[in-house]
Design an enzyme around this catalytic site. Structure first.
Site, PDB file in Angstrom:
ATOM      1  N   LYS A 113       0.825  -1.218   0.000  1.00  0.00           N
ATOM      2  CA  LYS A 113       0.000   0.000   0.000  1.00  0.00           C
ATOM      3  C   LYS A 113       0.856   1.264   0.000  1.00  0.00           C
ATOM      4  O   LYS A 113       0.637   2.178  -0.793  1.00  0.00           O
ATOM      5  CB  LYS A 113      -0.900   0.024   1.239  1.00  0.00           C
ATOM      6  CG  LYS A 113      -1.966  -1.027   1.321  1.00  0.00           C
ATOM      7  CD  LYS A 113      -2.845  -0.826   2.543  1.00  0.00           C
ATOM      8  CE  LYS A 113      -2.138  -1.104   3.847  1.00  0.00           C
ATOM      9  NZ  LYS A 113      -1.780  -2.510   4.050  1.00  0.00           N
ATOM     10  N   THR A 114       1.800   1.320   0.925  1.00  0.00           N
ATOM     11  CA  THR A 114       2.601   2.535   1.067  1.00  0.00           C
ATOM     12  C   THR A 114       3.400   2.815  -0.198  1.00  0.00           C
ATOM     13  O   THR A 114       3.433   3.949  -0.692  1.00  0.00           O
ATOM     14  CB  THR A 114       3.533   2.418   2.279  1.00  0.00           C
ATOM     15  OG1 THR A 114       2.758   2.205   3.459  1.00  0.00           O
ATOM     16  CG2 THR A 114       4.368   3.677   2.447  1.00  0.00           C
ATOM     17  N   GLU A 157      -3.418   6.279   1.325  1.00  0.00           N
ATOM     18  CA  GLU A 157      -3.253   4.870   1.686  1.00  0.00           C
ATOM     19  C   GLU A 157      -4.459   4.462   2.516  1.00  0.00           C
ATOM     20  O   GLU A 157      -4.826   5.150   3.475  1.00  0.00           O
ATOM     21  CB  GLU A 157      -1.964   4.700   2.480  1.00  0.00           C
ATOM     22  CG  GLU A 157      -1.683   3.275   2.892  1.00  0.00           C
ATOM     23  CD  GLU A 157      -0.309   3.128   3.548  1.00  0.00           C
ATOM     24  OE1 GLU A 157      -0.132   2.141   4.268  1.00  0.00           O
ATOM     25  OE2 GLU A 157       0.563   3.998   3.339  1.00  0.00           O
TER      26      GLU A 157
END
Length: 452
Positions: A113-114, A157
């Site tokens: 995600k990051t 995010e």
């Protein structure tokens, strides 16, 4: 939100980003945290009033209190806010309020995600856009995890760990993968998968789901979403919208050849690993959906310098290179070590791994052992408990015992102080050392470099 706002645990990755954006919008922000940090100092410099420790008096004249799932009900600032009748928002609710009036691109998934959020942000910036963004890590380019942009896009995010991403209503949703995790909160694999189904149903009526079909969980999610009438774009080795034809490691990065909407393009990344190339392609599709030009997005992805704690180069000493990585799930560990292998070249790969959470260590000790077996030598630390209390019999030793390497190549070392000397005695010039985990293992980097 213009009235004064107070954050409990303001130094956290998610909380600090929201505070940073609110300060940029002219909102009066206060907060508390357990200790000083680089993040706390930066927020103070931006104008936030921040106290160390937790006390009811820290609330001041705040009209809204923001908390995360980590804040316990008996926190004195939370107790005081409820006694005063002050509005209490979860971190995700505060973030969702910042997205109002903007096109939201939310990146979700068990892993990546990051990195994917960061790649999309940098690629859009490279196209001349100025998106607002909130990321669970600091961009290497700016050193920031959030920004109040002048554009109409908000990149965020989306955290599934506690289901809090269900307050978002994205125009573009990216799901990198869906694999069992955070069972301490969700309870069962079925419940964890189900929260992603609920997230997909939050996509705006004319929005789109972008899914990586290399991952079975994400591929199945895409199929279910399509049956519900959600528009879906798929990427991966078998992705009909963005098909990865090949991937080649290049120095400390990589080159993927991709066929996207019938056009063959090269996607270059300055960060290593085929998983990072896949993340870049997910970001590329999201950027196209947001109206950014293909050439600009490709140039931005090639220029992306990474995120702190995602295979971050920390230094070199005695011919030994040291990197640091946030990987804390078996799949992430395997991906990071696979990416590190070509970077190590002819040298050996030594990993210092700190298990994160007692529940995760108990559930996945065997899988951690298998993943760590991709290294040449492994040092396992004790469990970083974070929000959890210790569990009987669950220590770093259960991971060390599961590592599939020859005897003598695995070391269980519960003492932080002994690790730098231990590593210095194990390595030789040309080796690559990787500190790994979501806890405070990152603090060992400078000490190891000094010991070398």
């Amino acid at each position: 939100m213009k009235a004064p706002i107070h954050f409990v645990g303001i130094g956290g990755a998610g909380m600090s980003g929201i505070a940073r954006i609110l300060l940029a919008r002219g909102v009066e922000v206060s907060g508390s945290d357990a200790k000083d940090s680089r993040t706390v100092l930066a927020l103070r410099a931006q104008g936030a009033r921040i106290e160390l420790g937790h006390a009811a008096s820290h609330l001041g004249n705040a009209q809204t209190l923001v908390v995360s799932s980590a804040i316990k009900p008996d926190n004195p600032e939370l107790v005081e806010a409820k006694a005063r009748g002050i509005t209490v928002l979860h971190r995700s609710q505060a973030l969702a309020s910042l997205m109002v009036g903007r096109r939201a691109a939310c990146i979700a998934g068990t892993h990546g995600k990051t990195s994917t959020t960061s790649m999309l942000t940098v690629a859009l910036q490279h196209c001349g856009l100025d998106p607002s963004f909130a990321i669970g890590g600091d961009l290497n380019e700016s050193g920031a995890n959030a920004h109040h942009g002048s554009g109409d896009v908000f990149v965020a995010e989306a955290d599934e760990s506690d289901g809090s991403f269900l307050v978002f209503e994205p125009a573009v949703a990216v799901v990198t993968n869906v694999e069992a995790d955070h069972l301490d909160h969700h309870g069962t694999v079925e419940a964890y998968v189900g929260v992603f189904d609920s997230f997909v149903q939050r996509i705006e009526p004319d929005g789109v789901l972008i899914a990586c079909v290399d991952d079975p969980g994400s591929a199945a999610l895409a199929d279910r979403a399509e049956k519900l009438g959600v528009r879906v774009r798929r990427y991966g080795a078998d992705g009909p919208d963005a098909r990865i034809l090949s991937y080649t490691p290049v120095e400390t990065g990589g080159l993927a050849v991709v066929e996207i909407d019938g056009q063959r393009v090269e996607v270059r990344t300055a960060v290593p690993g085929s998983h990072m190339a896949a993340n870049a392609i997910g970001a590329l599709l999201a950027g196209l959906e947001l109206g950014a030009p293909l050439d600009g997005l490709l140039a931005g992805l090639a220029a992306f310098g990474g995120v702190r704690r995602r295979f971050e180069f920390k230094g070199v000493s005695g011919g030994v290179r040291l990197y640091d990585d946030y990987a804390h799930h078996p799949t992430e560990v395997a991906a990071a070590l696979t990416a590190a292998r070509p970077v190590a070249g002819d040298g050996r790969l030594l990993v210092i791994f700190q298990p994160h959470l007692y529940s995760r260590t108990r559930e996945f000790s065997v899988q951690f052992g298998e993943a760590l077996g991709l290294a040449d030598e492994v040092v396992v630390l004790d469990v970083y408990g974070a929000r959890e209390d210790p569990m009987p019999g669950v220590t770093g030793a259960v991971v060390a015992d599961a590592v599939t390497l020859p005897e003598g190549a695995v070391h269980y070392e519960p003492s932080f102080d002994r690790v730098p000397g231990l590593v210095a005695g194990l390595v030789k010039p040309g080796d690559l050392v990787l500190t790994m985990g979501a806890g405070d293992v990152t603090m060992l980097g400078p000490e190891i470099i000094a010991a070398l």
